[in-house]
Each structure stands twice: as C-alpha cells, then as structure tokens.
Design a protein around this motif. Structure first.
Motif, mmCIF file in Angstrom:
data_model
loop_
_atom_site.group_PDB
_atom_site.id
_atom_site.type_symbol
_atom_site.label_atom_id
_atom_site.label_comp_id
_atom_site.label_asym_id
_atom_site.label_seq_id
_atom_site.Cartn_x
_atom_site.Cartn_y
_atom_site.Cartn_z
ATOM 1 N N GLN A 25 2.301 6.562 0.191
ATOM 2 C CA GLN A 25 1.128 6.201 -0.108
ATOM 3 C C GLN A 25 0.199 6.177 1.241
ATOM 4 O OE1 GLN A 25 1.416 2.054 -1.609
ATOM 5 N NE2 GLN A 25 2.156 1.240 0.287
ATOM 6 N N GLU A 26 -1.040 6.040 1.068
ATOM 7 C CA GLU A 26 -1.892 6.403 2.116
ATOM 8 C C GLU A 26 -1.567 4.995 3.049
ATOM 9 O OE1 GLU A 26 -6.764 6.303 2.935
ATOM 10 O OE2 GLU A 26 -5.985 7.588 1.588
ATOM 11 N N PRO A 27 -1.430 5.454 4.261
ATOM 12 C CA PRO A 27 -1.167 4.271 5.468
ATOM 13 C C PRO A 27 -2.446 3.349 5.665
ATOM 14 C CG PRO A 27 -1.402 6.264 6.489
ATOM 15 C CD PRO A 27 -1.397 6.579 5.108
ATOM 16 N N THR A 28 -2.092 2.141 6.138
ATOM 17 C CA THR A 28 -3.177 1.188 6.575
ATOM 18 C C THR A 28 -3.329 1.650 8.071
ATOM 19 O OG1 THR A 28 -2.379 -0.389 4.995
ATOM 20 C CG2 THR A 28 -3.622 -0.992 7.031
ATOM 21 N N ILE A 29 -4.862 2.293 8.254
ATOM 22 C CA ILE A 29 -5.099 2.529 9.696
ATOM 23 C C ILE A 29 -6.491 1.899 10.039
ATOM 24 C CG2 ILE A 29 -5.922 4.523 10.891
ATOM 25 C CD1 ILE A 29 -3.898 6.229 9.194
ATOM 26 N N ASP A 30 -6.659 1.586 11.279
ATOM 27 C CA ASP A 30 -7.775 1.025 11.827
ATOM 28 C C ASP A 30 -8.793 1.997 11.777
ATOM 29 O OD1 ASP A 30 -9.991 -0.214 12.943
ATOM 30 O OD2 ASP A 30 -8.688 -0.683 14.886
#
Length: 943
Positions: A25-30
């Motif tokens: 799934q789409e990663p958590t990115i700043d």
C-alpha cells in the motif's frame, strides 16, 4: 563523528523503510519535504535510496549503475546488442564555455550475468557538452551535444568513438539549457524523431537544403544519414520524453502543458501564448497534471514484462514530486484519453528525480535518476552551490509476482547475434519494443536483401504484428508495391489497416495508382482509427475527390472523437491550399457547412479566404463574439480596402444597437489592418468616431465606489490582475454577469483588491466562485473574500471560494455590525499554476458593483486614444475638469490628452494620476498642468 552519524542514518533508514518489492500500500511519507524547491534532506547512498523507492506488490527495483561509474544521467537508449547507452553530465545546467574542454560523456552499460546490475561500464565518448538525445546506430551513436546533432562512430570496434561528423546543426541553446534537443526515438518509418525545447530558436537544414525553423517547443524528425529534416508538429512548451504505441501514435511528455500529449502531424499545441494556425490547438488527452508541471520522460507498457493489467499504461517521471506517475490510455473512437491511475513509484527520498524512462527488450522499465537536491531551472539560480553534480543512478524495475520462487526466464536481448530468420520471427513478439528493435536491425544491417522475406511475411503470416512490420520494412526498403499496400488496407485485422494507411502517408505514389479510391475506402472504414489514419494520408496525397468525403466524414464523426475531427480539419486545410478546389467548394457549399469551412479558412491566410468570410458573415454564429472577432480580424488582414469598407458597413448595420459588440469588432478590424501595416480607411475612422460619441453620452455622472489594488509582498511589481469578467454563470442561472476576477491575470497572479468605504446594511450578500487548491486536496486557505471595519481594519467576516466555476450566493445577517463603515477585500494569495483564482460580484451594496457608465467612459477614451481622434480633445478636457472620475479614468483621460500633443514629462504626470498617494492639491495642480500643457511645471510637480 561525521562518518558515525552517516552510519547511524543508514541503519535507521534500513530499519524504518519498507523494501519496495514487499510494499502492498502507499507508504506514509512526509509530503512537506517534497514541497521544497531546494530539498533540505541529505543525500542517501544508492543502497539507502533503493529502500525508499516504493512499488506495487510483485515488483522489484534493482540498481543498474550509480556514481562513480556514471555522472548525472539524462537520456537513455538500447542498442542492437541489448546494451544500455546513457548520456551523462557534469556541466548541466551551465554549458562549458567556448574554448574550454567540456566534461560530459556517453556511457555504455552492460549486464553480462543477468543480475540486473551493469558489471561492464564503458565510456564511449567524452568532451561532450550537456548531451541529451541519444540513439545507437550502426557502428556508433547519434546524439545531441551543444550545439549540434552528431554521428559519433567507432570504426575499430573498441567501443570508443574515434570519428565524428555533424549531421544537423547548430541548434539553439543560448536561451535555456533545460530546453534543448532531446528524446531521440525511432519511428516505424525509420526516421529519428526528437523534441526541441523551451525558449531556444533554431533553423535546421538537411543535406537536401530543406530548412525548418523552430522556436521553443516543437517535435521534428530527421533522416539518420543527415539528408533531410522535417517539422512534425508545432508547439508545446518544453517537451522531454517521447514514445510510440503499437498503433503508431506518437506521444510526448511536456514539462509545462500536459504530462501526455498525442502528437498529430502538422498539429499545433499550446505554448505560452503562441498562436495556432487558425484551426485551434490539438485537443488534450488529459486535464490533470499529476500535481506538477515538471514532467520528464514517458514510456508505454505494451507486451512488456509487466502484468497485462498494465498494458496501455503510461509511466512518466515527475521530478518535483519524486514519483513515477501512471495513466491508462483509453480510446474514444479514434481519440485518446489518459485516465489517471495510482502512482506507480512513490519515493521516500526527495532527491529521487526520474528524468527519463525506457522499457528495455528484457521487458523491464529503466529509470534515469538525476539524483539531486535541486531540479528547478527558474526557481533556483543556475549556479546555486546546492546543486549536486556527481550523483546519478539508473534503476531497473521488474515484475516477479508475489511468488518469489517463480522467476521469469531471461530472454536474449542481443538482436545483433540473431540471424535474419530469427529477426523476422521477433516481429510476432508481444513486446512492441522488441518488434521495433528487430525491424530496425533488419533494415539497418541486411537492407534490400531482406525484402523477399518481408514480402513473404506480409502475404502469408498469421500474426498481425508481423504483417504490420513487414509493411514498414518493405516501404523503408522502397520495395512495397501499391497492390500489396492496397491489400493490407483491406486486412481483416483493424490495426494492420491502420498501419497500411500510415505507410501510405510515407509512400511515394506513382502517377497512375488509384490513390483516391484507396483513401475513400479508408475514410469509410468501420474502424475510427483506420479512418483517422486514412484522413492523415489524404492530407499528404491530396485529391479533389477527397474533399466531399472529408466534409461528410466530419459531419458523421461523433463530437467525442476529437482527434479524428481535428485531422479532418488539417486535411481539408491542405486541400484548400489549392485555390481552384477551394473556389469550387465555396461556390457550391451548403449553408450548414459555412461555419465549418469558415473555420478552416482561417488557416489559409489568403485574400480568397478573407472574401469568403466577409461574404458569409451573416451566416456565421453572431452569438459567439470571440469567434466573430477572429473572423473579422482575419478578413481585415487579408482582403482589399474596398472589401474592408463593405465589412465595416455590414457590422455597423447589423449590430447598430449593440455598442459593446461593435466596439470589440472595431478593434478586430484595426488589429487585422495593423498586421499588414494598412492605413486606416475613412470608413473605420468614421465608425470609431460615432462609437466614441455614443459611449460618452453618459460620461461624468455619479460614480461608484473605487477599488484599489494592493500588490502581494511576494510579487510587489506584478500588474493588477483584477479585472471585470462576464464569462461566469451564477447558481441562479444568470449568465454573463460582471464579476471582479483574479483569473484574468493568470492562475499564478496574486494580490488584494480593496473597495472604498460604505455603510454596512442589516444583510450583506454577493456571489463568489473560484478555487484554492487542486480538487481532492485540502483547501490552501490562501484565497478569501473579507469584510473589514474601515477604521480598525478588524475582520468581521471571511468567506472562502466554493471551489467551483459557477458563482454561489453568500449571505450574512450583519446583526450588531450593521451601520459600521466597512470595506471589502478580495484576496488571491494562491500562486499555483491551476485552481488558484477567485471571482466575486453582484454585491447587495450597489456601489460595489462595476459601473456601466464608468466602463463605457473608459472604452470611449480608449477608442479616442487608439484611433487618434483629436476632435474629442475639448470633450476630454471637460471631463478632466469635472473631478468626478476615479483615479484610473482620470489618468486614462489625461494620458489621451497628452498624446494628442506628445510630451514625455507631461505623460509621466498623467500616469502618476493613478497613484493613490497623491493629495487633492497636488492632483489638481497636475491636472491643470496637463490641461494648459505646461510642460515646464512637470519637473516641480514630479519632485
């Protein structure tokens, strides 16, 4: 300490990063870091970066090459041996100065053991200057390096260039080094296609003497022997990335218009205000921008090693968001629509800059990563010390599926080692990349001796793709007969028929060959894609018999098939260049066809077309003032003075009661005459005089509240973007109502428009439309309508735009605030390239709304000034003396008066009257000096 810190950073990156091949799934990115034009993070090693490149499940990313083996990669291409060639740079973005040795190079990357990593890296050429476009060819490579397109040859087989020649050049580079010749791509026809980038100017000739001229973005093609170069399409801003699809359509990525454009031969594309040829711009294939205008590279998956659900998907490098975007190409009739899909690669490292993408013969997607803190060319100075010059990576993306034990068997990628029979067998492969490379190898290395087998394949093969490529091979070898071409145009497979007509576009026809019948057959084919290809062929093989067929085809083509309708217009334009055919057509034209043929006539640019428009003006759609203005400007530019008089009389008679329409068309006539330096006829001067007189009838009456423009601190010298527009519809159904809009200055324009003071009533209402950020994204909180107390500047109420183009009514019960003296502020603080404007109007306080009287007075003064109507001087002086006009009108009137007796010093004073900081006494002295033409007083008043 520094080395220890780097080691800890690496350990943390490995612990908290998700391997790309296992991500589901789409990663958590700043995302905040990716908004910075200059990245604030530190560079990662290739191994660290790889862990930050996130892909869908089943995909794996591998490092092909990195520094120090390569520098900054720009463009890539594969040779017949399956090796990857790449242009690399140290110089970019500042070219090496003349007389100094440039440091850039071309590298050859080879993976000899099949693990994805290039274990052999060779330097083919050095001393290059920002090399971009590249195409391996025969015993060397064709490449662009400032300022020429070169053929660099290796004559002794040691993989080092030992001979070079200029194929074409020089090309412009002086204006902008990020807008140069790039994206070399071979077409089915064997030509080498390329893009010409932003801002640069080039005149280019082949050995045959044919010359093309390009300014800023364009697509062109060239023979690989330097014989001929041809313009292919016009426009785009800064194209960078190109690919063909299996149907033979050409697609280009552009950094500043759209991530994907379908390139139609002789089509015109938007390019920072550059005009089209009269037919309009080629319709877009998409509206979205993937949240960035900085797009580089384009690849299409067709028979690649990716799953079938990715077929007809495009992959584009987004260097600002550090992602690889994905779209699905869908067909509507013959037309293309790019439908947005989830991003394919999401980088956690903001230094990831994908500038070029290519599918290889192995089915993998290769990505050139210009790994850098800075990518912007205008946002950041070229010599900024933060620009990295040494780090660069090439990545390879493969699909293994979720079952890691099951590996796809490796296929040979060396076409150089294949026999002619093996190469012909490759033409049936499901991979378009492999088929194209095999076809080029057959023509380049075997030449005419391959013709017999190509003909046999065309006549007997069960594979449509084999028949397609056999057609092209025979045509490239000049061994294709008209009989075989005609037979292919009747093939049972639609895509073969499409290519048959694409081949016909390149085919050199004999005198007695029945081209017209073949074209008519194609233009009535059941497949819209075949019809489009046949229409494009008709534009090259022009026959008078095709004109009625084209007219009928346009009427029968569905409006959604926009690209077929556009190429029909191109083909008819080219047919109408034959003045006899054009005259016959307009002499017997049906009334229903007049508007359509008038639109095509705009591209002819001759007196015959101008006369046709004047004579048919009564039939054209008078409810479209902008279109009528285009017709009238065109006619005025090309017809004789007598016909201009007839045109003027027609407009004045038909639109006697519509002063606004007359005013617009008056300037249209003037613009047309100005384009050919034609003196204004008496009929035009008389028309301007009468119109100015009518518009001045109510001048000097009561005045509404005055609005003042307050520039934003971020753009202190930007002109006032706030203008009155009538293009919007309100939610109550009312259309064309006047609204103050910031869009007239462009999406990026910012600033505040503040009203004069008024007393607030118990209820305050107005209509508002506009946006404050991209749809689906959070509101930026930068665009507002504010109501303030006049004395304290306290904000009483704030409204945000409804994020729609239709104006919505907002109402506020003012309660205890009623009776307060207030001002309204329209605030546009959003400088994004799209969805960044507001428009407001229909205020419940009448004096806030645009005044018709003021507007007409300003229009009259504009006419007097533009057309030099000196007989109005006394009238303008009277207006100036009343003191009842707002600052803008006062300055406009004073300027017109001064221009009647030009004086530079008084003109400065006239312009100064628009300054809000002038006190009443000084303003009166300036007005007196202008009225009495006292130039000597100007120095005293200015100081």
């Amino acid at each position: 300490m520094k080395s220890l810190l780097s080691f800890l950073v690496a350990i943390l990156a490995a612990l908290f990063s998700v391997p790309a091949e296992s991500l589901g799934q789409e990663p958590t990115i700043d995302l905040a870091e990716f908004q910075n034009v200059i990245r604030t993070t530190e560079p990662l090693t290739p191994q660290q970066e790889r862990l930050q490149l996130h892909l869908p499940p089943g995909f794996e990313i591998q490092l092909v090459a990195a520094e120090p083996d390569i520098d900054k990669p720009m463009n890539m291409a594969f040779d017949a041996r399956g090796r990857l060639w790449v242009t690399t740079t140290l110089e970019y973005p500042i070219p090496a100065k003349q007389g100094t040795k440039a440091r850039d190079s071309i590298k050859i990357l080879e993976d000899t053991n099949g693990d994805g990593r290039a274990d052999v890296v060779k330097t083919f050429a050095t001393g290059l200057n920002i090399p971009l476009g590249i195409m391996p060819y025969r015993d060397g490579v064709i490449c662009y390096s400032i300022p020429n397109i070169w053929f660099l040859r290796d004559t002794d087989g040691d993989d080092k260039a030992d001979k070079k020649e200029i194929l074409y050049g020089p090309l412009g580079f002086e204006r902008d080094t990020h807008g140069m010749c790039n994206s070399f791509t071979r077409g089915y026809d064997g030509w080498l296609y390329a893009t010409h980038g932003f801002n640069n100017h080039t005149e280019l000739s082949g050995k045959d003497g044919h010359t093309i001229s390009m300014k800023s973005g364009n697509v062109f093609r060239m023979r690989l022997d330097g014989l001929r170069v041809e313009h292919f399409s016009h426009g785009l801003v800064n194209p960078f990335g190109m690919t063909f699809d299996a149907a033979g359509d050409l697609f280009v990525a552009d950094c500043h218009t759209k991530p994907i454009s379908l390139i139609l031969r002789e089509g015109y594309y938007q390019s920072f205000g550059k005009p089209d040829d009269g037919l309009g711009y080629v319709p877009d294939v998409m509206e979205h921008l993937h949240n960035s205008t900085a797009i580089s590279g384009l690849a299409i998956s067709e028979g690649s090693g990716f799953p079938k659900e990715y077929d007809r998907n495009t992959f584009g490098g987004n260097v600002m968001t550090s992602r690889i975007n994905r779209d699905e190409l869908q067909r509507i009739g013959s037309s293309i629509r790019a439908v947005k899909k989830p991003d394919f690669l999401i980088a956690g490292d903001p230094w990831f800059r994908p500038v070029d993408l290519k599918f290889g013969p192995d089915g993998a997607l290769y990505v050139a990563d210009f790994y850098n803190r800075i990518i912007g060319h205008y946002e950041v100075s070229l010599d900024h010390p933060g620009r990295d010059r040494h780090r660069g990576r090439i990545w390879r993306i493969v699909y293994h599926g979720t079952d890691k034990k099951k590996k796809t068997p490796a296929r040979s990628t060396s076409f150089a080692a294949m026999s002619l029979e093996e190469l012909f067998a490759e033409l049936a492969d499901r991979s378009r990349v492999r088929r194209m490379m095999a076809a080029d190898r057959i023509v380049d290395s075997f030449g005419k001796q391959a013709g017999k087998q190509a003909l046999s394949l065309l006549q007997t093969s069960d594979h449509p793709t084999s028949r397609i490529h056999a057609l092209w091979i025979l045509n490239r070898l000049h061994q294709l007969s008209f009989a075989d071409l005609s037979k292919a145009a009747s093939d049972s497979h639609a895509e073969v028929r499409v290519h048959a007509y694409r081949v016909l576009t390149e085919y050199v026809a004999g005198q007695n060959e029945p081209i017209a019948l073949l074209l008519k057959k194609g233009m009535s084919d059941e497949s819209p894609s075949v019809r489009r290809a046949a229409v494009q062929a008709a534009a090259v093989h022009r026959r008078e018999e095709s004109i009625p067929v084209l007219l009928e085809l346009f009427h029968s083509t569905k409006p959604l098939d926009v690209h077929l309708r556009y190429v029909i217009k191109i083909s008819l334009r080219d047919h109408f260049l034959n003045t006899q055919w054009y005259q016959k057509t307009i002499a017997s034209i049906a009334k229903a066809d007049i508007p359509f043929v008038a639109g095509i006539s705009l591209a002819l640019k001759n007196e015959q077309a101008g006369r046709f428009i004047v004579e048919r003006l009564s039939v054209l759609n008078e409810r479209e003032p902008e279109k009528m203005s285009t017709y009238i400007t065109f006619a005025s530019q090309y017809v004789s003075p007598k016909v201009v008089d007839k045109l003027v009389q027609e407009i004045r008679t038909r639109y006697q009661q519509d002063q606004e329409f007359q005013r617009v068309q008056l300037f249209s006539v003037r613009n047309g005459l100005a384009k050919r330096n034609q003196k204004l006829p008496a009929s035009v001067s008389d028309w301007a005089t009468e119109l100015a007189e009518k518009l001045l009838e109510n001048a000097g009456g009561s005045q509404p509240l005055e609005w003042n423009y307050l520039p934003a601190t971020s753009a202190p010298h930007q002109p006032n973007p706030w203008k009155v527009t009538r293009r919007r519809t309100s939610e109550d159904g009312k259309q064309n109502t006047p609204l103050y809009s910031s869009l007239t200055g462009g999406e990026r324009a910012v600033g505040t428009y503040r009203s004069g003071r008024f007393v607030l009533q118990p209820e305050f209402s107005f209509y508002l439309c506009g946006h404050d950020g991209y749809p689906g994204k959070p509101n930026r909180n930068l665009n507002f309508v504010k109501l303030r107390e006049a004395k304290t500047h306290k904000v009483l109420k704030t409204w945000q735009p409804p994020r729609q183009d239709i104006a919505r009514r907002f109402t506020w019960k003012t309660a205890d605030n009623a009776g307060s003296e207030v001002v309204v502020e329209l605030v546009d603080g959003n400088n994004e390239a799209a969805y960044a404007w507001i428009a407001a109007g229909r205020f419940s306080e009448p004096r806030l709304n645009p005044s018709r009287t003021i507007q007409q007075t300003g229009q009259a003064i504009e006419i007097i000034d533009t057309f030099g109507l000196h007989q109005f001087q006394k009238r303008l002086v009277q207006l100036l003396r009343t003191g009842k006009m707002n600052r803008h009108l006062t300055s406009l009137t004073a300027t017109a008066i001064v221009k009647m007796q030009p004086d530079a010093r008084l003109l400065t004073l006239a312009v100064a009257l628009n300054n809000n900081g002038l006190n009443i006494t000084l303003r009166k002295k300036i007005i007196d000096a202008i009225i009495l033409h006292r130039s000597a007083q100007s120095k005293e008043l200015i100081t």
